[in-house]
Structures are given as structure tokens and as C-alpha cells.
Design a protein around this motif. Structure first.
Motif, PDB file in Angstrom:
ATOM      1  N   GLN A  15      37.320  42.626  37.983  1.00 57.15           N
ATOM      2  CA  GLN A  15      36.437  41.820  38.752  1.00 57.15           C
ATOM      3  C   GLN A  15      37.033  41.398  40.114  1.00 57.15           C
ATOM      4  O   GLN A  15      36.222  41.496  41.139  1.00 57.15           O
ATOM      5  N   GLN A  48      44.348  35.374  27.610  1.00 54.97           N
ATOM      6  CA  GLN A  48      44.352  35.805  29.017  1.00 54.97           C
ATOM      7  C   GLN A  48      45.825  35.749  29.823  1.00 54.97           C
ATOM      8  O   GLN A  48      46.164  36.382  30.505  1.00 54.97           O
ATOM      9  N   THR A  55      36.209  42.555  33.094  1.00 59.93           N
ATOM     10  CA  THR A  55      36.591  41.178  33.713  1.00 59.93           C
ATOM     11  C   THR A  55      37.560  41.345  34.398  1.00 59.93           C
ATOM     12  O   THR A  55      37.947  40.607  35.410  1.00 59.93           O
ATOM     13  N   CYS A  56      39.008  42.025  34.001  1.00 61.30           N
ATOM     14  CA  CYS A  56      40.148  42.303  34.757  1.00 61.30           C
ATOM     15  C   CYS A  56      39.962  42.736  36.204  1.00 61.30           C
ATOM     16  O   CYS A  56      40.765  42.550  37.148  1.00 61.30           O
ATOM     17  N   THR A  93      36.610  43.806  28.253  1.00 61.12           N
ATOM     18  CA  THR A  93      37.940  42.929  28.867  1.00 61.12           C
ATOM     19  C   THR A  93      38.276  43.702  30.124  1.00 61.12           C
ATOM     20  O   THR A  93      38.714  42.716  31.194  1.00 61.12           O
ATOM     21  N   SER A  97      44.179  43.553  38.275  1.00 58.96           N
ATOM     22  CA  SER A  97      43.583  43.660  39.548  1.00 58.96           C
ATOM     23  C   SER A  97      44.505  44.159  40.553  1.00 58.96           C
ATOM     24  O   SER A  97      44.340  44.671  41.513  1.00 58.96           O
ATOM     25  N   SER A 128      45.454  37.653  44.309  1.00 60.91           N
ATOM     26  CA  SER A 128      45.669  36.917  43.160  1.00 60.91           C
ATOM     27  C   SER A 128      45.451  35.637  43.208  1.00 60.91           C
ATOM     28  O   SER A 128      44.916  34.988  44.275  1.00 60.91           O
ATOM     29  N   GLU A 129      45.149  35.062  41.870  1.00 57.69           N
ATOM     30  CA  GLU A 129      44.610  33.708  41.589  1.00 57.69           C
ATOM     31  C   GLU A 129      45.673  32.698  42.073  1.00 57.69           C
ATOM     32  O   GLU A 129      45.477  31.528  42.196  1.00 57.69           O
ATOM     33  N   ASN A 184      49.154  36.574  33.916  1.00 53.64           N
ATOM     34  CA  ASN A 184      47.565  36.569  33.697  1.00 53.64           C
ATOM     35  C   ASN A 184      47.120  37.961  33.524  1.00 53.64           C
ATOM     36  O   ASN A 184      47.277  38.839  34.503  1.00 53.64           O
ATOM     37  N   ARG A 185      46.369  38.383  32.566  1.00 56.39           N
ATOM     38  CA  ARG A 185      46.257  39.701  32.530  1.00 56.39           C
ATOM     39  C   ARG A 185      45.076  40.420  33.647  1.00 56.39           C
ATOM     40  O   ARG A 185      45.161  41.496  33.877  1.00 56.39           O
ATOM     41  N   LYS A 186      44.336  39.230  34.069  1.00 55.34           N
ATOM     42  CA  LYS A 186      43.299  39.530  35.108  1.00 55.34           C
ATOM     43  C   LYS A 186      44.241  39.845  36.470  1.00 55.34           C
ATOM     44  O   LYS A 186      44.121  40.973  37.308  1.00 55.34           O
ATOM     45  N   ASP A 187      45.097  39.063  36.737  1.00 54.18           N
ATOM     46  CA  ASP A 187      46.206  39.232  37.914  1.00 54.18           C
ATOM     47  C   ASP A 187      46.882  40.752  37.740  1.00 54.18           C
ATOM     48  O   ASP A 187      47.035  41.274  38.732  1.00 54.18           O
TER      49      ASP A 187
END
Length: 301
Positions: free
Chosen positions: A82, A135, A79-80, A76, A147, A172-173, A141-144
């Protein structure tokens, strides 16, 4: 320079380049051996936490106790990380990350916590427990979150604040976060907006009590002025950063963003306004103050 010294410098440069990819960016004017020593101590600290979790099922981090079940899985976390790895070339998967609501205000999705005793390399991620099986939560968003925060972790020791938020939000997305997020660099911006909002509320309240309507107009001035100032400042920073990346692109191609991520505030401003990018970068490389850092950059990109 003799062969032994040359080999030693090459080994130091190689080690610093390796640490750079783990999020230990070389600060301006720093001592190479001190950076290597600090990074090594930090990595040992992080490994000790994982060792404690494996052996006893719990670990104390930043004065808080966490269980092995709260640890964010490596898959996880990878992925975050990335977006930061692809755009900026950093993947500090060594940073301990836990699911927990205990340290977060109800409206915050996650944050970084730094050692309060001065060990600046020691940091951990806290993600709200809601992200354990999803997510997204509310507007987050956990990826945001990760990252973004990892950008601050990597640049923390550089102590360069003007372009750090634009760089962190750049990956950021969400377009809205990329545009409005960089407005806030410190604490005073949020305090000023809150104060301005309270003044407007006070003006509206006074109007209901019979005060002249112009009171409301005057009450709106502080908030409007603050927003205008932040907007102008943000637009300028975004414009300079964009121009710098364009200029760096003539030499570094698609890795220009990663190079800009390692620039100081002054370098970003200079690179944005200088048409002879190659000559300016050579000046940095030849500088006693900047040479080691640009040696690392050029080795990586």
C-alpha cells in the motif's frame, strides 16, 4: 506518420503504462517491445509458480522449494504494498512472496531474491516466518520491508543508484529509517564501517597493553571519516531529491513523488537546479532517448 503506425504507438504506450503500474518501469533508452516481452515472460513465470502451488502444493523458486502453506496471502501482500502504491503508483502483486527463515540470516526480517541466471525480471520476496501472524518482529515491520524492497524491484532495470535508496526509504513509517537508511547504497559502506570499528577496537586493545593514548585517537579517524562522508553524501542526495519533488509539484501536484520515482539520477539533479521545470520536462519529452519514458509518465500522471 500514417494512421496504422500512430495506432501502434498508442497501443505500445498504453501497454507500457499498464506495466508501469505493475512495477515494470521503463528503463532509459530501452526498446519498448523488448520491455513488453520481458515483462510478459516474467508475469507468465510468476503465474506458473502460483499454478504449481495450486495443483501440486509446492513450487521451485530460485532453486528453492516452497509449499503452498508458505505463500504470503494476497490480502497481506496488498496491505504491505500500500505505501508504494499510494506514493509511487506501483503495485506489483504478481511477485511471489513466501514465509521462510531458511534463506535469511537470523538478524534479517526479509529480503528480495533475484534470478542468478540473468532473468532480471524474476524476483521473489522472502519474509521471516515470525511475520506470519504479526506485523512486527524485533525492529522490523513487514510493511516497511516489502514496500522498501518493491521500490528496488521496480527500479532495478533502470540502473540508477544515487537516489534509489532515498526514494525507497522515503515511504518508511519510521523517521530514523528515512534519515539514516539512505546512507547505505552498496556493500562498501557497511564493510568500511565494520573495518573502522575493528580499528577502534584494536586501538583500545593496544591502549590497555600500554600503548600511547594517541593511538586510540588515530584509530578513530577511519570510522569518523567514513561516517562523515556518508552523512554528507546522504544529506546532499536528500536535499536534491526534496528540491526536485518541490519543482515537480508545480506541474504534477501531489503526484510529484511518483514522477520523481521514475526519474534518472541525472534528471533528479537537473530538475533540482532548474527553475524552469516545464521547459526542462518538454526537453525530455522531445528527446529521442527520453521521450518514450516521459510519454509514459505524462500518460500516468
Amino acid at each position: 506518420m500514417d494512421k496504422t503506425a500512430s495506432n501502434s504507438n498508442a497501443e505500445t504506450l498504453s501497454r507500457l503504462a499498464e506495466l508501469d503500474g505493475k512495477g515494470f518501469l521503463f528503463p532509459p533508452g530501452a526498446d519498448p517491445q523488448a520491455v513488453i516481452a520481458t515483462a510478459g515472460a516474467t508475469l507468465k513465470w510468476a503465474e506458473k509458480i502460483r499454478e504449481d502451488l495450486r495443483e501440486t502444493g509446492e513450487a521451485v523458486v530460485m532453486g528453492e522449494k516452497f509449499s503452498a502453506g508458505q505463500l504470503v496471502p494476497d490480502e497481506t501482500l496488498q496491505t504491505c504494498l500500500q505505501p508504494a502504491e499510494e506514493r509511487y503508483g506501483i503495485a506489483p502483486q504478481w511477485v511471489p512472496a513466501f514465509y521462510s527463515n531458511r534463506l535469511l540470516p537470523w538478524y534479517v526480517g526479509g529480503a528480495c531474491f533475484y534470478d542468478s541466471e540473468g532473468n532480471t525480471g524474476r524476483v521473489c520476496f522472502i519474509l521471516r516466518d515470525n511475520f506470519r501472524n504479526r506485523q512486527k518482529w524485533l525492529c522490523y515491520n513487514r510493511k516497511d520491508i516489502i514496500s522498501h524492497e518493491i521500490c528496488h524491484v521496480a527500479r532495478a532495470r533502470m540502473e540508477q543508484n544515487i537516489f534509489e535508496e532515498p526514494l525507497a526509504y522515503r515511504i518508511s513509517e519510521k523517521r530514523l529509517r528515512r534519515g539514516l537508511g539512505p546512507m547505505f547504497r552498496g556493500t562498501w559502506e557497511g564493510v568500511s564501517i565494520l573495518a573502522g570499528s575493528l580499528i577502534i577496537l584494536a586501538g583500545a586493545t593496544s591502549a590497555t597493553l600500554g600503548a600511547p593514548a594517541r593511538i586510540q585517537h588515530v584509530a578513530a579517524v577511519p570510522l569518523l571519516a567514513t561516517v562523515a562522508l556518508l552523512g554528507i553524501r546522504t544529506a546532499k542526495a536528500q536535499r536534491l531529491l526534496k528540491k526536485t519533488i518541490e519543482n515537480l509539484g508545480t506541474l504534477y501536484g501531489e503526484r510529484a513523488e511518483a514522477v520523481a520515482f521514475r526519474c534518472t539520477d541525472r534528471e533528479v539533479a537537473e530538475l533540482a537546479g532548474n527553475e524552469d521545470t516545464r521547459k526542462l520536462l518538454q526537453k525530455y519529452a522531445d528527446s529521442e532517448k527520453h521521450g518514450m519514458r516521459w510519454g509514459i509518465i505524462n500518460r500516468l500522471f
